[in-house]
Design a protein around this motif. Sequence first.
Motif, PDB file in Angstrom:
ATOM      1  N   LYS A  31       0.915  -1.198  -0.056  1.00  0.00           N
ATOM      2  CA  LYS A  31       0.152   0.081  -0.230  1.00  0.00           C
ATOM      3  C   LYS A  31       0.936   1.461  -0.015  1.00  0.00           C
ATOM      4  N   ASN A  59      -7.742   8.623  -1.730  1.00  0.00           N
ATOM      5  CA  ASN A  59      -8.464   7.650  -0.737  1.00  0.00           C
ATOM      6  C   ASN A  59      -7.511   6.869  -0.605  1.00  0.00           C
ATOM      7  N   PRO A  61      -7.367   3.258   1.851  1.00  0.00           N
ATOM      8  CA  PRO A  61      -8.256   2.344   2.751  1.00  0.00           C
ATOM      9  C   PRO A  61      -7.472   2.213   3.995  1.00  0.00           C
ATOM     10  N   SER A  62      -7.914   2.074   5.550  1.00  0.00           N
ATOM     11  CA  SER A  62      -7.364   1.816   6.518  1.00  0.00           C
ATOM     12  C   SER A  62      -7.209   0.067   6.514  1.00  0.00           C
ATOM     13  N   ASP A  63      -6.303  -0.369   7.486  1.00  0.00           N
ATOM     14  CA  ASP A  63      -6.040  -1.828   7.591  1.00  0.00           C
ATOM     15  C   ASP A  63      -7.282  -2.282   8.443  1.00  0.00           C
ATOM     16  N   ALA A  64      -8.089  -1.434   8.923  1.00  0.00           N
ATOM     17  CA  ALA A  64      -8.982  -2.149   9.756  1.00  0.00           C
ATOM     18  C   ALA A  64     -10.150  -2.996   9.006  1.00  0.00           C
TER      19      ALA A  64
END
Length: 65
Positions: A31, A59, A61-64
């Motif tokens: 990423k 944008n 994205p988070s790793d959540a």
Amino acid sequence: MADRVYSLVKGPAGWVLFLDGARVGGNYGTKEAAFEAAFEAVMVAASFVVGVGDGVQINVPSDAR
């Protein structure tokens, strides 16, 4: 006026960079590598885009889950 939207998307073989929904980059192994590619692309385009009154959005994205 319009915003240019860069998005990093997790693909089956790594991360992919999209601009306004169209793929503009290759596959990146991490990423972070995809973000660096997006940042370079934005820096080149942003001086023109912002100068004419448009916006830029990235944008990531988070790793959540």
